[in-house]
Design a protein around this motif. Structure first.
Motif, PDB file in Angstrom:
ATOM      1  N   ASP A  44      -9.111  -4.597  -2.866  1.00 17.71           N
ATOM      2  CA  ASP A  44     -10.032  -4.688  -1.737  1.00 17.71           C
ATOM      3  C   ASP A  44     -10.249  -6.164  -1.429  1.00 17.71           C
ATOM      4  O   ASP A  44      -9.521  -7.012  -1.942  1.00 17.71           O
ATOM      5  N   ARG A  45     -11.221  -6.481  -0.600  1.00 17.13           N
ATOM      6  CA  ARG A  45     -11.391  -7.873  -0.185  1.00 17.13           C
ATOM      7  C   ARG A  45     -11.864  -8.776  -1.325  1.00 17.13           C
ATOM      8  O   ARG A  45     -11.751  -9.988  -1.240  1.00 17.13           O
ATOM      9  N   ASP A  46     -12.333  -8.160  -2.401  1.00 18.60           N
ATOM     10  CA  ASP A  46     -12.874  -8.953  -3.502  1.00 18.60           C
ATOM     11  C   ASP A  46     -11.942  -9.068  -4.705  1.00 18.60           C
ATOM     12  O   ASP A  46     -12.004 -10.056  -5.431  1.00 18.60           O
TER      13      ASP A  46
ATOM     14  N   GLU B 124      -0.604   3.608  -2.339  1.00 19.08           N
ATOM     15  CA  GLU B 124      -2.025   3.418  -2.602  1.00 19.08           C
ATOM     16  C   GLU B 124      -2.859   4.662  -2.285  1.00 19.08           C
ATOM     17  O   GLU B 124      -3.877   4.908  -2.918  1.00 19.08           O
TER      18      GLU B 124
ATOM     19  N   TRP C  85       8.259  -9.071  11.489  1.00 19.80           N
ATOM     20  CA  TRP C  85       6.803  -8.876  11.539  1.00 19.80           C
ATOM     21  C   TRP C  85       6.048 -10.196  11.455  1.00 19.80           C
ATOM     22  O   TRP C  85       4.876 -10.282  11.808  1.00 19.80           O
TER      23      TRP C  85
ATOM     24  N   PHE D 177      -5.843  -0.496  -6.105  1.00 21.74           N
ATOM     25  CA  PHE D 177      -7.253  -0.608  -5.734  1.00 21.74           C
ATOM     26  C   PHE D 177      -7.642  -1.980  -5.193  1.00 21.74           C
ATOM     27  O   PHE D 177      -8.780  -2.435  -5.382  1.00 21.74           O
TER      28      PHE D 177
ATOM     29  N   ARG E 200      -4.564 -11.816   3.660  1.00 20.29           N
ATOM     30  CA  ARG E 200      -5.373 -11.111   4.656  1.00 20.29           C
ATOM     31  C   ARG E 200      -6.572 -10.438   4.017  1.00 20.29           C
ATOM     32  O   ARG E 200      -7.635 -10.327   4.629  1.00 20.29           O
ATOM     33  N   LYS E 201      -6.398  -9.970   2.784  1.00 18.44           N
ATOM     34  CA  LYS E 201      -7.492  -9.280   2.133  1.00 18.44           C
ATOM     35  C   LYS E 201      -8.506 -10.248   1.538  1.00 18.44           C
ATOM     36  O   LYS E 201      -9.698 -10.040   1.649  1.00 18.44           O
ATOM     37  N   SER E 202      -8.021 -11.276   0.876  1.00 22.37           N
ATOM     38  CA  SER E 202      -8.927 -12.170   0.149  1.00 22.37           C
ATOM     39  C   SER E 202      -9.487 -13.271   1.040  1.00 22.37           C
ATOM     40  O   SER E 202     -10.578 -13.778   0.792  1.00 22.37           O
TER      41      SER E 202
ATOM     42  N   SER F  32       1.057 -12.235   2.216  1.00 22.44           N
ATOM     43  CA  SER F  32       0.285 -11.949   3.431  1.00 22.44           C
ATOM     44  C   SER F  32      -0.769 -10.887   3.165  1.00 22.44           C
ATOM     45  O   SER F  32      -1.905 -10.995   3.624  1.00 22.44           O
ATOM     46  N   TYR F  33      -0.360  -9.880   2.425  1.00 24.76           N
ATOM     47  CA  TYR F  33      -1.304  -8.804   2.116  1.00 24.76           C
ATOM     48  C   TYR F  33      -2.540  -9.360   1.412  1.00 24.76           C
ATOM     49  O   TYR F  33      -3.676  -9.074   1.795  1.00 24.76           O
TER      50      TYR F  33
ATOM     51  N   ASP G  55      -0.991   0.843   6.715  1.00 29.07           N
ATOM     52  CA  ASP G  55      -0.043  -0.280   6.719  1.00 29.07           C
ATOM     53  C   ASP G  55       1.414   0.179   6.815  1.00 29.07           C
ATOM     54  O   ASP G  55       2.331  -0.626   6.615  1.00 29.07           O
TER      55      ASP G  55
ATOM     56  N   ASP H 251       0.820  -1.220   0.000  1.00 31.40           N
ATOM     57  CA  ASP H 251       0.000   0.000   0.000  1.00 31.40           C
ATOM     58  C   ASP H 251       0.851   1.266   0.000  1.00 31.40           C
ATOM     59  O   ASP H 251       0.323   2.365   0.230  1.00 31.40           O
TER      60      ASP H 251
ATOM     61  N   ALA I 272      -4.645  -6.201  10.738  1.00 29.47           N
ATOM     62  CA  ALA I 272      -5.966  -6.149  10.098  1.00 29.47           C
ATOM     63  C   ALA I 272      -6.032  -7.143   8.951  1.00 29.47           C
ATOM     64  O   ALA I 272      -5.125  -7.228   8.133  1.00 29.47           O
ATOM     65  N   ASP I 273      -7.110  -7.900   8.891  1.00 25.85           N
ATOM     66  CA  ASP I 273      -7.394  -8.701   7.713  1.00 25.85           C
ATOM     67  C   ASP I 273      -8.861  -8.504   7.343  1.00 25.85           C
ATOM     68  O   ASP I 273      -9.513  -7.602   7.867  1.00 25.85           O
ATOM     69  N   ARG I 274      -9.379  -9.317   6.444  1.00 25.84           N
ATOM     70  CA  ARG I 274     -10.745  -9.071   5.962  1.00 25.84           C
ATOM     71  C   ARG I 274     -11.796  -9.324   7.047  1.00 25.84           C
ATOM     72  O   ARG I 274     -12.932  -8.881   6.923  1.00 25.84           O
TER      73      ARG I 274
ATOM     74  N   ARG J 283     -12.482  -1.274   2.338  1.00 27.70           N
ATOM     75  CA  ARG J 283     -11.967  -2.200   1.321  1.00 27.70           C
ATOM     76  C   ARG J 283     -11.677  -3.567   1.941  1.00 27.70           C
ATOM     77  O   ARG J 283     -11.823  -4.593   1.283  1.00 27.70           O
ATOM     78  N   LYS J 284     -11.249  -3.574   3.181  1.00 25.30           N
ATOM     79  CA  LYS J 284     -10.916  -4.854   3.797  1.00 25.30           C
ATOM     80  C   LYS J 284     -12.148  -5.582   4.300  1.00 25.30           C
ATOM     81  O   LYS J 284     -12.278  -6.791   4.122  1.00 25.30           O
TER      82      LYS J 284
ATOM     83  N   TYR K  85       4.433  -4.125   8.086  1.00 22.80           N
ATOM     84  CA  TYR K  85       5.395  -5.176   7.698  1.00 22.80           C
ATOM     85  C   TYR K  85       6.817  -4.694   7.975  1.00 22.80           C
ATOM     86  O   TYR K  85       7.743  -5.007   7.246  1.00 22.80           O
TER      87      TYR K  85
END
Lengths: 648, 648
Positions: free
Chosen positions: A517-519, A506, B307, A515, A635-637, A631-632, B503, A503, B516-518, B635-636, B507
């Motif tokens: 996001d979780r999706d 970002e 991390w 961009f 954690r998001k997906s 990890s990013y 973020d 990020d 933080a995760d989803r 987004r998350k 890391y």
């Protein structure tokens, strides 16, 4: 020069010539350079410069016409190089050096060689003074400047001369000696400090290299004391005309100016309500009487963008700014365009601007300095990427290499480091650039083999060559695997750009977003639903990029925002592709490091030690990339790795 | 001093004394300071220093016993301040200044006043030289250093003397004049440059302020030429003893040393296999013959953490390092502990170390400089936060203010800025710190009113007072609302720590993560399932923090990783709380800016202009925080705002 690495010109490369009898015909400084080279090689290896019974003839035929072509053939036991220009003779000489013993075997019909691009240039982002943030060489990873030390041009220019020799041996014929971001001290190189530039030009000239200078558009104000730098103002045009005349008085074969205007804070014509054609043409007019060229960079975009605004697209900027000006630029104005629309990422599409300005002389700019490709701590041979760009037929039937009528330019990766490029294997990028600039359609793998043979003295299949090839050949794709995926770019630490920060850009004003996001992740640049950037391309590219169904996998996230379970052409989902490539990339670095370890004893110990040390850092950094990126996205997906590998 | 803001000592504050007849009894330098103050006030306002018929008596009774207490009362039309120590008389004088006209009304029984903490200290993170990254004042937001300019102590110390006067007027009695990160030039203040420190000490002494010096633990090596800095080595102990003796020869009332050891790269006893008690006691022994104190900072943690490793917890570090050493420190060694376990975040729990070392003299360290609280571009009055800390009964029945037997320390927020603190309203933090150090249980809102009345010359309810109170009173909670939520901390731009980067440290090796995760966010520091940090507390805190059901909302994410739909005690989900507080925070800044606008004409124009300018930046920055934090979590989490507000 004590301890300086010989790069692709080790003494041994001159043995084939130095053991033979060479006849040299012609006069002039460059012929003297060739004569000096041959004489020195003979002194070392027992051959001779002769008047009769030669093994090798190097001949400038008639008056020097300034040309760079040469003809080389062999019959009756004599190898003959002829050229109508002294530069051509110099390149012919180095052609024989490159051929080595093969130049003296059998019979060969005379073959004509000429560079496809007239300008083959390195831009040094060197500052005279050490900049408090950027250091001396902006985005430089090979120590300080070769040209400047202690606030002025180096007194001892032996190293600069040696640099010119290396460049000539790979075909480069132009160097810009200072940073395109022109700070206060550097601005004065144009005027009262031009003598220092002349000294450098003098050291490069014996190897056929012209010197160029980056100048600030605001020079009439900051140096000339005028109240304006308006390119249409008479006093401004007169000031530049006078400045150019004084430059040519000091450096009669001066190449021209390089200008970064209205870009990232640099001054430019926008301040006066003028176009970039107005700005470039004004400088072109000042240079024209002397045969000089202005290189005007097309890297113009809004670097104070609001990340909230998804309609503005930095990728569009160069095209939107410059295509309307096609046909308006003077003949000796060259528009210098970065090869991709963003900024030298490991993967970008070719800039659509390159295919869209038939009425303008374009130069294409590559980045040899590895700002975004491992900063010369990572092995990343860029030959395949550059070759893909140059062979890409971005306008119908015309590859980029042919569209670059104004030349091919690379940001230099060289400094005063003893290995020239920090990472010894990064020399391959410099060499490859020169050879591709001479012949944009050349097979980069052949160039790599040539570089390996020259630099490490071993033919294919023997000694370290196979190992070196395996390390370098796929190194760009390896780097791509463990960094930003699928063309999305950036994800680097802000500012210095080394190491991952997914990020990092970002929420910044720089226009470089993913961009995620979780999706899903990616930038919608389609015409149908995105920024419309894909529509800047001609056919077939516009259609190809417009749809996620046809867009090549490796650029998918550059052009489209897709869900993590989107199926790639490879048959993998986007998320699994991210995981797999990141694990693979690290494994490939581990393997390359192993191979390098096995070469100990087969390569120069100093080179071996330096590369071994850099491999440790590359591996550490690659693992950091792998773990942060995986990890990013995990954690998001929330999508687990199919293969159950460790993600943090 | 031309243009320098008078802060809480405007000329008008001296009118009540300056219009009256004052009798001063006693001798000595500090009595002379008081006499000088009164004489100057009288010269301005027409009163007089008299021998009889006084309205005000300021009396040092007998020999100066060095005490800081005083008694103040009023009868028969005469206000009387008596003290057994000259410092006490000085504080009594400023007490009368603070009372203003009220000091001369009616009758008042004599009241005894004494500071609850003997040491009330400011640590200046000032460098002598300008550091290439940190500037001159590390984490300083008010210009350059008050003490050092052009690479040495200022020649003109008038401003330093004025600073001492401001500090005395709010009760501060000690200043460390250089950064705890001791660089090369600053190290030499201890030895050959001690004369410069003596000059500064001379300017502060008339206001009862002792001077302290930050020293490097490696001094015996880097200054003394020894081969070791081992605290148990005889030659090292002798070197420090000699160094201390020479310091006291130059500055007889020198306060002592401040040491940051084995922390963020600073040298320390670990290098020699010694404990921090060994290190501190060695310096304490060197200082003891002269009555000096060593302040040994407890800010020791692993700043090269991985991390990926969730078992290591930086919050645990100070306790883990120091509690085993309880009882081992010399009497004149003070362990200086940051108020929270991390690093001056807008919200942290009280450090459990403070309640866990009954056999050690502790000083508690606050941060007046707003490193993580808006860097003096944002209004953020820290009085309520500090007061919460000081009144917190972290050990059974004992508030932090009583446990801080070694004193209260704040990192200074002052520089050579004309308003002293960059943001004029940040003066309130400095003043509040001094007054809380004198009386840790004081109501901070009363202190704020006092500061407003003194600085802006208006009683409650009149002039700008109500507006100022409304701007400042809730400003800390406002800042908390628009930055990192629910105690999770950080989320700042790395390095300079200004502005959001959710973020930015996620890391990194600094041990400051939010995970933080989803699904959720926060750090599990419970004993049951987390790092066990919660178990470092005594009852009832350990139980309170252990469970998300009992943990206070404002610290929930400091102690627990919870899902976004976790219900807070407030009745909101975590995610909705994040959205709501971020919108509210910005709205509160907008409202405060409005109020400030309405005060134009009621406050000094220069102050008004400076604050107005800073409010623009605060609002811009607050909006950036709001949008980045909200976008990041939207987004998350994918959870929409209940109220449908714009999230990007």
């Amino acid at each position: 020069m004590q301890g300086v690495d010989p790069a692709w010109l080790p003494d041994g490369a001159f043995r084939p010539i130095g053991t033979r009898r060479t006849l040299i015909r012609g006069t002039g400084p460059l012929v003297d350079t060739v004569r000096g080279e041959v004489t020195e090689a003979c002194a070392r290896f027992g051959g001779a410069v002769v008047q009769d019974d030669p093994d090798l003839v190097l001949e400038l035929t008639g008056e020097d016409d300034g040309g760079e072509a040469f003809t080389c053939g062999r019959r009756d036991g004599c190898t003959t190089v002829t050229a109508t220009g002294a530069r051509g003779l110099l390149y012919g000489f180095f052609h024989v050096v490159r051929l080595g013993e093969a130049a003296f075997l059998g019979e060969t019909e005379p073959q004509h060689h000429r560079p496809e691009l007239a300008l083959r240039m390195l831009d040094h982002w060197d500052n005279v003074a050490v900049h408090p943030v950027m250091g001396q060489v902006e985005r430089g990873y090979a120590g300080g400047s070769l040209f400047w030390a202690d606030g002025r041009a180096r007194g001892d220019l032996e190293r600069v001369r040696a640099y010119g020799r290396l460049l000539a041996a790979c075909g480069i014929n132009a160097v810009a000696v200072n940073n395109v971001n022109v700070h206060a001290a550097e601005a004065r190189l144009l005027t009262d400090r031009i003598g220092e530039v002349a000294d450098i030009a003098g050291a490069l000239r014996p190897y056929g290299i012209r010197t160029h200078l980056s100048v600030t558009f605001a020079a009439p104000v900051v140096l000339g004391g005028l109240e304006t730098a308006d390119p249409l103002a008479t006093e401004v045009r007169e000031w530049w005309a006078g400045a150019a005349a004084r430059v040519y008085a000091a450096i009669p074969d001066f190449g021209g100016f390089v200008v970064k205007a209205d870009s990232e804070g640099q001054p430019g014509p926008f301040a006066y309500g003028r176009s970039h054609a107005d700005g470039a043409n004004m400088l072109a007019a000042a240079l024209a009487p002397h045969g000089g060229t202005v290189h005007w960079r097309a890297f113009v975009y809004d670097h104070r963008q609001d990340w909230r605004d998804r309609s503005t697209d930095r990728a569009r900027a160069a095209y939107d700014h410059f295509v309307p000006l096609d046909g308006e630029f003077a003949d000796n104005a060259v528009l210098q365009v970065k090869h991709g629309p963003m900024d030298f990422q490991v993967r970008e599409p070719v800039s659509p601007l390159i295919g869209a300005m038939p009425g303008t002389r374009l130069a294409v700019e590559l980045q040899a300095t590895q700002e975004y490709t491992g900063q010369q701590r990572h092995v990343c041979w860029l030959g395949p990427m550059w070759s893909e760009v140059l062979r890409c037929e971005i306008a119908e039937g015309s590859p980029v290499g042919a569209l670059a009528r104004g030349g091919l330019v690379a940001v230099s990766n060289v400094g005063d480091d003893l290995f020239w490029t920090g990472h010894p294997l990064a020399q391959a990028n410099l060499y490859t650039f020169g050879r591709l600039a001479w012949e944009p359609g050349a097979d980069p793998h052949r160039i790599l083999d040539e570089w390996i043979r020259l630099s490490f003295g071993a033919g294919p299949g023997s000694g370290p060559a196979a190992g070196l090839r395996s390390i370098l050949d796929g190194s760009w794709r390896t780097y791509e695997k463990y960094t930003a995926p699928l063309g999305v770019g950036f994800m680097v630490q802000p500012g210095h750009h080394y190491g991952p920060s997914v990020d990092g850009y970002e929420y910044s004003p720089w226009g470089t977003y993913h961009f995620a996001d979780r999706d899903g992740v990616g930038v919608d640049r389609s015409v149908a639903s995105g920024t419309g950037y894909a529509g800047q391309y001609a056919k077939p590219w516009a259609e190809l990029y417009e749809s996620p169904e046809t867009c090549p996998d490796e650029l998918l996230l550059f052009f489209h925002h897709v869900s993590y379970d989107h199926m790639l052409k490879s048959g993998k989902t986007v998320i699994q592709h991210i995981y797999d490539t990141h694990f693979e990339g690290v494994a490939e670095v581990e393997a390359a490091r192993e191979v390098w370890g096995s070469l100990v004893g087969l390569v120069d110990p100093a080179r071996h030690a330096r590369v071994a040390e850099r491999f440790e850092e590359q591996l550490r950094s690659a693992r950091e990339w792998r773990d942060q990126v995986n990890s990013y996205f995990f954690r998001k997906s929330g999508v687990p790795d199919e293969r159950g590998r460790r993600i943090y």
